[in-house]
Write a protein that holds these residues in place. Structure first.
Motif, short mmCIF file in Angstrom:
data_model
loop_
_atom_site.label_atom_id
_atom_site.label_comp_id
_atom_site.label_asym_id
_atom_site.label_seq_id
_atom_site.Cartn_x
_atom_site.Cartn_y
_atom_site.Cartn_z
N HIS A 160 54.87 -56.17 23.21
CA HIS A 160 54.75 -56.29 21.75
C HIS A 160 55.13 -54.96 21.11
O HIS A 160 54.32 -54.03 21.09
CB HIS A 160 53.31 -56.69 21.42
CG HIS A 160 53.01 -56.95 19.98
ND1 HIS A 160 51.81 -57.52 19.58
CD2 HIS A 160 53.72 -56.74 18.85
CE1 HIS A 160 51.80 -57.62 18.26
NE2 HIS A 160 52.96 -57.15 17.79
N HIS A 163 59.01 -58.52 13.21
CA HIS A 163 58.46 -59.58 12.36
C HIS A 163 59.57 -60.51 11.87
O HIS A 163 60.45 -60.10 11.12
CB HIS A 163 57.76 -58.98 11.14
CG HIS A 163 56.53 -58.19 11.48
ND1 HIS A 163 55.35 -58.77 11.86
CD2 HIS A 163 56.32 -56.85 11.52
CE1 HIS A 163 54.45 -57.82 12.09
NE2 HIS A 163 55.01 -56.64 11.91
N GLU A 221 57.69 -61.65 16.24
CA GLU A 221 56.30 -61.90 15.85
C GLU A 221 56.36 -62.73 14.56
O GLU A 221 56.81 -62.24 13.52
CB GLU A 221 55.55 -60.58 15.63
CG GLU A 221 54.05 -60.80 15.40
CD GLU A 221 53.26 -59.48 15.35
OE1 GLU A 221 53.86 -58.41 15.19
OE2 GLU A 221 52.02 -59.56 15.47
N HIS A 257 49.35 -63.92 13.42
CA HIS A 257 50.67 -63.61 13.97
C HIS A 257 50.85 -64.31 15.31
O HIS A 257 49.95 -64.28 16.15
CB HIS A 257 50.83 -62.10 14.16
CG HIS A 257 50.97 -61.36 12.87
ND1 HIS A 257 50.87 -60.00 12.78
CD2 HIS A 257 51.25 -61.81 11.61
CE1 HIS A 257 51.06 -59.63 11.52
NE2 HIS A 257 51.29 -60.71 10.79
N HIS A 290 46.92 -60.43 18.71
CA HIS A 290 45.64 -59.84 18.25
C HIS A 290 44.75 -60.86 17.50
O HIS A 290 44.47 -60.69 16.32
CB HIS A 290 45.89 -58.60 17.38
CG HIS A 290 46.97 -58.76 16.34
ND1 HIS A 290 46.79 -59.48 15.19
CD2 HIS A 290 48.24 -58.29 16.29
CE1 HIS A 290 47.90 -59.44 14.47
NE2 HIS A 290 48.80 -58.73 15.12
N ARG A 311 42.10 -56.49 9.81
CA ARG A 311 43.22 -56.94 8.99
C ARG A 311 42.80 -58.02 8.00
O ARG A 311 43.59 -58.49 7.21
CB ARG A 311 44.32 -57.50 9.89
CG ARG A 311 44.93 -56.46 10.79
CD ARG A 311 45.59 -57.12 11.98
NE ARG A 311 46.04 -56.11 12.92
CZ ARG A 311 47.32 -55.79 13.11
NH1 ARG A 311 48.27 -56.37 12.43
NH2 ARG A 311 47.64 -54.88 13.99
N ASP A 324 51.64 -53.09 20.56
CA ASP A 324 51.95 -53.35 19.15
C ASP A 324 52.52 -52.06 18.52
O ASP A 324 52.17 -51.69 17.40
CB ASP A 324 50.70 -53.83 18.40
CG ASP A 324 51.03 -54.60 17.13
OD1 ASP A 324 52.22 -54.66 16.75
OD2 ASP A 324 50.08 -55.12 16.51
#
Ligand SMILES: [Zn+2]
Ligand SMILES: [Zn+2]
Length: 285
Positions: free
Chosen positions: A6, A38, A62, A73, A189, A195, A246
């Protein structure tokens, strides 16, 4: 074998170009790295051209999804990037990124923060503009000390004061589309509470029943207890467990290879995928 599944490049909101990312991955001692920008695959060609020998690239993305009002995600690996239905959905999500970032700037202005669209666009540069760029502008302005501090309910977290909704894919649809393009899905995640709200375990069970392949457990946003809980859940549901950095380059705090995926799990992902094959490095440019 060290496997990091990732990572982001300047094709979305990372700070390394795709070529820099693969060189840095090799320098960090990785054997396998996934490029998962993304909602876009546009970093692939540059990453493949620069791929050092000894490093294998897993192509991915993602995908921005939403379930019952909660953003999430979905990592997608080794799908066919030309497959029309999934391509159309990625474009639909991406085209909405600019209006959404502009909406967040407007909300911040209404809160008295003097951020401008020009500032956010400058920070995004060539990348597809996203929330981290707005967050970086808040850091630049001294509104918050770090990008992570911007991802709170006070500012840009889901449901936060300056958050703006965007078009996001239903995750059941994402699983269907990715499978249709020969790819493999891993819920990224899933318990990263900082988030914003997270998806309940019951929904993860429904996604598993709909064909989700795995969940990302070892991630900087999960503490030790959360990882243990997610590992048990994955076992119950028959899901693969991944770990990954990530990595966003200098924009976030996790180093390449800080979390990794078990080689057996990686092998299973490559066995399930039919849309694309991992690319072995040929020496690079
Ligand atoms: Zn993510
Ligand atoms: Zn990510």
């Amino acid at each position: 074998m060290r496997i990091d599944l990732h990572c982001h490049s300047t094709a979305s909101d990372g700070t390394d170009t795709p070529a820099e990312l693969v060189r840095n991955a090799a320098a960090a001692g990785l054997d396998v790295v996934a490029l998962t920008d993304h909602d876009t695959t546009r970093g692939y060609a540059e990453a493949i051209a620069a791929l050092p020998s000894g490093l294998t690239l897993v192509t991915g993305a993602e995908l921005s999804c939403r379930i019952d009002g909660v953003g999430m995600h979905m990592l997608a690996y080794l799908f066919d990037p030309e497959e029309p239905a999934l391509l159309a959905e990625r474009e639909l999500v991406r085209d909405d990124r600019v209006p959404r970032a502009r909406a967040m700037v407007a909300k911040l202005n209404a809160l008295g923060v003097p951020v401008t669209w020009e500032q956010v666009a400058r920070i995004a540069g060539e990348g597809s503009v996203g929330r981290p760029h707005v967050a970086a502008a808040l850091v630049e302005l001294g509104v918050v000390p770090t990008v992570s501090d911007a991802f709170t309910r006070d500012w840009l977290a889901d449901g936060g004061r300056a958050h703006a909704e965007k078009h996001e894919t239903d995750p059941f649809e994402a699983i269907r589309l990715v499978k249709g393009a020969g790819g493999v899905t891993v819920f990224a995640h899933p318990a990263a509470g900082k988030r914003g709200r997270t998806v309940p375990e019951s929904a993860i069970a429904e996604l598993a029943a709909a064909g989700l392949d795995g969940i990302e457990v070892d991630h900087m946003d999960h503490d030790a207890d959360t990882r243990e809980r997610l590992r048990a859940l994955a076992k119950d549901l028959g899901l693969l467990v991944t770990g990954s950095s990530d990595y966003h380059g200098s924009r976030k705090t996790c180093e390449l290879g800080e979390y990794t995926t078990d080689p057996e799990v990686y092998g299973e992902i490559t066995r399930r995928a039919t849309g694309a094959f991992p690319v072995p490095g040929a020496g690079g440019a």
